[in-house]
Design a protein around this motif. Structure first.
Motif, mmCIF file in Angstrom:
data_model
loop_
_atom_site.group_PDB
_atom_site.id
_atom_site.type_symbol
_atom_site.label_atom_id
_atom_site.label_comp_id
_atom_site.label_asym_id
_atom_site.label_seq_id
_atom_site.Cartn_x
_atom_site.Cartn_y
_atom_site.Cartn_z
ATOM 1 N N GLU A 158 -57.894 -19.836 -18.871
ATOM 2 C CA GLU A 158 -57.533 -18.574 -18.221
ATOM 3 C C GLU A 158 -57.532 -17.413 -19.214
ATOM 4 O O GLU A 158 -57.884 -16.292 -18.877
ATOM 5 N N TYR A 159 -57.155 -17.703 -20.460
ATOM 6 C CA TYR A 159 -57.051 -16.620 -21.453
ATOM 7 C C TYR A 159 -58.371 -16.326 -22.139
ATOM 8 O O TYR A 159 -58.452 -15.468 -23.005
ATOM 9 N N ARG A 160 -59.414 -17.056 -21.806
ATOM 10 C CA ARG A 160 -60.762 -16.859 -22.353
ATOM 11 C C ARG A 160 -60.781 -16.914 -23.883
ATOM 12 O O ARG A 160 -61.368 -16.058 -24.544
ATOM 13 N N PHE A 193 -61.796 -11.520 -27.893
ATOM 14 C CA PHE A 193 -62.390 -10.268 -28.378
ATOM 15 C C PHE A 193 -63.857 -10.517 -28.696
ATOM 16 O O PHE A 193 -64.202 -11.530 -29.296
ATOM 17 N N ARG A 201 -68.120 -0.164 -23.783
ATOM 18 C CA ARG A 201 -66.823 0.540 -23.801
ATOM 19 C C ARG A 201 -67.054 2.045 -23.952
ATOM 20 O O ARG A 201 -66.378 2.849 -23.318
ATOM 21 N N ALA A 219 -56.834 -6.512 -20.097
ATOM 22 C CA ALA A 219 -56.967 -5.623 -21.254
ATOM 23 C C ALA A 219 -57.211 -6.347 -22.570
ATOM 24 O O ALA A 219 -57.695 -5.736 -23.528
ATOM 25 N N GLY A 265 -48.599 -10.136 -17.601
ATOM 26 C CA GLY A 265 -48.491 -10.827 -16.318
ATOM 27 C C GLY A 265 -49.821 -10.877 -15.590
ATOM 28 O O GLY A 265 -50.867 -10.508 -16.132
ATOM 29 N N ASP A 266 -49.745 -11.325 -14.335
ATOM 30 C CA ASP A 266 -50.934 -11.519 -13.515
ATOM 31 C C ASP A 266 -51.382 -10.186 -12.907
ATOM 32 O O ASP A 266 -50.599 -9.512 -12.230
ATOM 33 N N ALA A 267 -52.648 -9.860 -13.138
ATOM 34 C CA ALA A 267 -53.168 -8.573 -12.661
ATOM 35 C C ALA A 267 -53.048 -8.445 -11.146
ATOM 36 O O ALA A 267 -52.820 -7.347 -10.625
ATOM 37 N N PHE A 292 -60.025 -10.790 -7.806
ATOM 38 C CA PHE A 292 -59.090 -9.685 -8.018
ATOM 39 C C PHE A 292 -59.549 -8.403 -7.313
ATOM 40 O O PHE A 292 -58.971 -7.341 -7.518
HETATM 41 C C1 LIG Z 1 -62.929 -11.381 -20.979
HETATM 42 S S1 LIG Z 1 -61.327 -11.017 -21.574
HETATM 43 C C2 LIG Z 1 -61.451 -9.269 -21.722
HETATM 44 C C3 LIG Z 1 -60.515 -8.645 -22.703
HETATM 45 C C4 LIG Z 1 -60.775 -7.198 -23.019
HETATM 46 N N1 LIG Z 1 -60.973 -6.394 -21.848
HETATM 47 C C5 LIG Z 1 -61.919 -7.048 -23.970
HETATM 48 O O1 LIG Z 1 -62.908 -6.383 -23.648
HETATM 49 O O2 LIG Z 1 -61.832 -7.561 -25.093
HETATM 50 C C6 LIG Z 1 -60.336 -11.255 -20.133
HETATM 51 C C7 LIG Z 1 -58.858 -11.120 -20.356
HETATM 52 O O3 LIG Z 1 -58.222 -11.293 -19.084
HETATM 53 C C8 LIG Z 1 -57.005 -11.988 -19.261
HETATM 54 N N2 LIG Z 1 -56.643 -12.596 -17.965
HETATM 55 C C9 LIG Z 1 -57.126 -13.713 -17.396
HETATM 56 N N3 LIG Z 1 -56.576 -13.905 -16.198
HETATM 57 C C10 LIG Z 1 -55.722 -12.881 -15.987
HETATM 58 C C11 LIG Z 1 -54.871 -12.519 -14.915
HETATM 59 N N4 LIG Z 1 -54.766 -13.260 -13.824
HETATM 60 N N5 LIG Z 1 -54.143 -11.390 -15.034
HETATM 61 C C12 LIG Z 1 -54.222 -10.627 -16.157
HETATM 62 N N6 LIG Z 1 -54.992 -10.944 -17.211
HETATM 63 C C13 LIG Z 1 -55.750 -12.048 -17.115
HETATM 64 C C14 LIG Z 1 -57.296 -12.961 -20.386
HETATM 65 O O4 LIG Z 1 -56.115 -13.362 -21.022
HETATM 66 C C15 LIG Z 1 -58.237 -12.135 -21.279
HETATM 67 O O5 LIG Z 1 -57.535 -11.491 -22.290
#
Ligand SMILES: C[S@@+](CC[C@H](N)C(=O)[O-])C[C@H]1O[C@@H](n2cnc3c(N)ncnc32)[C@H](O)[C@@H]1O
Length: 362
Positions: A158-160, A193, A201, A219, A265-267, A292
């Motif tokens: 989930e955190y990629r 990242f 960006r 973010a 938290g969750d978007a 989303f």
């Molecule tokens: C592809 S990364 C993008 C990060 C950033 N925007 C960048 O350009 O470096 C996606 C991010 O979404 C977060 N993420 C995943 N599921 C999420 C959710 N349900 N709610 C909020 N953030 C979430 C992840 O932890 C990760 O940091």
């Protein structure tokens, strides 16, 4: 001294002179140069560079009041132009070649694939030994690389995030990366990242106005949010990964950004608190952004723009447009697609694309 001794001495002298000449011609073969007074040296050098006549492969030399600038053959027209800069003489001079800094390609015989984040080089996960050879070539060709790591997993979960193995240099995955004049503290293992989105960006930043509110739903450590905050009125940035949020807060401080709300938290839940609030919504979670869409469309002001990223097959790049239209319809909203483009390649036959759409609400 008898005649044979004089002859012998003379022969030695000749050999010495020849050796010196040969040495000089090997070390610094004579080539075309321009002799100018020292006080005109820099002005003249710049004029030569502008004419693309300066030879960067050789070192500039000076003797007291004169400077010798290495050049290629000049046309008559160029020679005349240079007369307007200052008086000069064309000479043959023993310029010393500039030392060539060896590139990784020179050392290895092939161009290794790698990415730089701060002072860390991320290389491909090659076989043991080969990775070390690539790391050593990278480190010897650049003083700014302090660490070399190789991924041992895909971008996952989930955190990629991704796991790495240490290959060479300092053993760490944290660094400070500079992008568009801003600095980001990053832990490559702790939060997502990539520097490969830098141009994208900048594109989004060029669309954001000084009175705008921006909602960054995913973010990470803040590379979109912080850049936008420098140009707009307010940013709401969120991420589910606590490590990403910790770095996001640190990066806001590091870049003196105060016009930002940072939320962990969750978007899908957080965005509900920001109904009709955002001029721009950034959705950079390419693998599951469609889940989303209702939250993003809800958070956009009437007329607000959503920047939607996804991964698509090369033969149907913008297929998610259908999902976007369906999600909008369910919310009795409409959309107008403003821009569709490829952001970067992702995997064989799969590309990371962006769809910018305006949200029309009744
Ligand atoms: C592809 S990364 C993008 C990060 C950033 N925007 C960048 O350009 O470096 C996606 C991010 O979404 C977060 N993420 C995943 N599921 C999420 C959710 N349900 N709610 C909020 N953030 C979430 C992840 O932890 C990760 O940091």
């Amino acid at each position: 001294m008898d005649a044979s001794k004089v002859l012998k001495k003379h022969a030695f002298l000749r050999i010495d002179i020849l050796t010196v000449r040969l040495y000089r011609s090997l070390m610094a073969d004579e080539s075309l140069g321009i002799k100018v007074e020292r006080k005109n040296g820099e002005r003249f050098r710049r004029a030569l560079v502008d004419l693309k006549a300066f030879d960067p492969g050789r070192k500039i030399c000076s003797d007291g009041s004169q400077i010798y600038l290495p050049v290629r053959e000049l046309s008559e027209k160029e020679a005349e132009k240079l007369r307007l800069v200052a008086d000069y003489d064309v000479v043959n001079f023993g310029f010393v070649p500039e030392e060539k800094i060896l590139t990784p390609e020179d050392i290895l015989g092939f161009r290794p694939s790698f990415e730089i984040v701060g002072d860390i080089a991320m290389i491909e996960d090659l076989e043991e030994g080969e990775a070390e050879r690539v790391a050593s070539a990278l480190m010897s060709s650049s003083n700014s690389i302090k660490t070399v790591i190789a991924p041992i997993s895909d971008v996952e979960g989930e955190y990629r995030t991704r796991r790495y193995r240490h290959v060479a240099g300092e053993e760490r995955t944290t660094t400070t990366h500079k992008e568009h004049g801003l600095r980001y503290r990053i832990d490559l293992e702790g939060a997502y990242f990539t520097p490969r989105l830098g141009t994208e960006r900048l594109r989004i930043a060029s669309l954001v106005g000084p009175t705008d509110v921006v909602l960054d739903m995913f973010a990470g450590v803040g590379p979109f949010s912080i850049l936008m905050a420098k140009r707009c009125r307010w940013v709401v940035a969120m991420d589910k990964n606590p490590v990403a949020v910790q770095y996001l807060r640190e990066n806001a401080r590091l870049n003196k950004v105060e016009n930002i709300d940072i939320l962990e938290g969750d978007a899908n839940e957080i965005a509900l608190r920001y109904q009709n609030a955002a001029d721009h919504v950034i959705m950079n979670l390419p693998h599951s952004a469609s889940l989303f869409l209702p939250a993003a469309i809800g958070a956009a002001k009437p007329g607000g723009i959503v920047h939607y990223y996804c991964i698509s097959p090369e033969d149907d790049l913008y297929r998610d447009e259908l999902l976007i239209r369906e999600a909008a319809e369910k919310m009795s909203a409409g959309i107008e697609v403003l821009c569709e483009s490829i952001v970067r390649s992702y995997a064989p036959h799969r590309l990371n694309v962006v769809i910018d759409f305006r949200v029309k609400k009744l």
